[in-house]
Design a protein around this motif. Sequence first.
Motif: not given
Length: 662
Positions: A83-88
Amino acid sequence: MPSLIDLHPISRRSFIGGFAATTALIALHPFAARANGNQAHLRLMETTDIHVNVMPYDYYADKPNDTMGLARTATLIDSIRAEAGNSILVDNGDLLQGNPMGDYMAYRKGMKAGDLHPVIKAMNVLGYDCGTVGNHEFNYGLDFMFNTLAGANFPIVCANFTKGQLASDPKQDELHFKPYVILEKSIKDGAGQMSPIKVGFIGFVPPQIMVWDAKNLEGKGQTRDIVEAARAWVPVMKEEGADIVIALSHSGIDGHGQSDRMENASLYLAGVEGIDAVFTGHQHLVFPGPKDFVDVPGADPVKGSLLGKPAVMAGFWGSHMGLIDLLLEKDGNGWKILDFTSEARPIYHRDESRKIVANVADKPEVVASVAAEHQATLEYVRTPVGKTSAPLYSYFALVADDPSVQIVSNAQTWYVRNLLKEGEFKDLPLLSAAAPFKAGGRGGADYYTDVAAGDIAIKNVADLYLYPNTVQAVKITGEQVKNWLEMSAGIFNQLKPGEKDQPLINPDFPSYNYDVIDGVTYQIDLSMPARFDKDGKPVHPEASRIVNLMFDGKPIDPGQEFVVATNNYRAGGGGKFPEIAADKVILVAPDTNRDVIVRYIVDQGTINPAADENWSFAPMEGTTAVFETGPKARDYAATVKGAKIEDAGNGAEGFAKFRLIL
């Protein structure tokens, strides 16, 4: 032998229905939609308190369970990343102990340098970015912990566990782990451009590990107050260029005021300047959400914030995926948080009939990574881990002191005494309350605990303790002990002296609310009416069924204080026992009662479940009562002590009938 995936079937209808219920809430996050050229959307995902539950399988009951399993949480992780390009992705501790797979790895297989623990295998498949340690990482000793964590493909941080005595300045402490790590990432902004960002993670463990695992840690380490350590290290992280700082706090939420070396310090940790978000755990609760922490000052269980900062607690055993979404904006050469949302996303839900329905399926790669250990654990739980010197049965648990209840009380006493041995309650008398769970009733004539003398396997513990309760302890007075027992005695009908074969048991009173309290002795006078009804309301407030209540051989002092070991259900007000509620709780232990029983059996080698006959019925000359139990009770009737019983023929629907001679 079915495949591992076949062990956890989900019908297409139930899966699609459950998944739709969850994914109906899933859409492009507003932060991703509104981020402009100098803004970015960052997703921070948390798992916590996995306790080796990689598979959705209850090894105690030896059957699949849709409420647990990192293999299920993994599917949520995949969807959230998509759902998101940036995740940790981070973990908040309590990985290595808590179910039979953990015990198998520690007690049977062992961990040598270079070995990969199954929970670490699974986490490496998922690509974690960082983690911290929980108190249960220390249960098997430091060598086991370090050998296991060495296999992680991600850094482990902890800022308050030292190798030696505490330094005058926390920054001078010699630590077992790095206190923090600053990850340099590239983040895509609203215009599609990539920019660098430095995300700092700092970890904390409850200081109480020095008491809980003294045998493993004495002379090998020390712990510092969580907030004190944070105040020392967070400025260093900022000086080193961390744009945002995330606390991995294996510590719960307690709003009763800050104190030194708090076990549950996450609320006050959020107040440390420089910390931008807090991942919490340890309490096995859910935040944000409608049930937990609703009355904690400074905690917003709707918004998902602690002292205004984003926070989440993602349940336990993989039941939820913790998620914090951040809207970031460039601030000079760095980033700052403009807005946030928090949620704890579940892996299952209950339908209108209260049936558990899985929201997601297993992630095959995670299942495959632990296949060998899963099969080995199944063999392990089906083999003996100790012995019992006498049978464990519950056929007569409602009419005499009972071995299946006795062993639960013995284990609770053993466990709680160790946890309280150095605290402020160490000198208070310790009692233990336990109830029979399998005692016929609506469960039918076979619904009884029945474990033969001799070898006892881990899965037999499920026969002793049906529910995944956790151990708690309350501090109450002698008067409240008596009322606790008065409430329990409501399971019995009032008997008329001199009459024969009167029905003994009130069928509307559940057996799991019939608590026996060990550590005191008492009799139950059935000629008296019950003081309380099944909802805890006083119906005969002057009545006294509990007679000859003694502690240490003397009549109990109504004003004397006692600690009573019990479970979270009862301590939290379950069963509506008078004056027994959360405000009396002085210990919230992280372990399940089942796990405590297993550990007690391992510790003892051979358990002696013989009932100590600390309670009985007061004599009533010429009076008898009848009760029903399972037909296999006839095999044990001659061994019952503390009550005169005789076979009275057959009851209804397969039950046997017995006569109690008072």
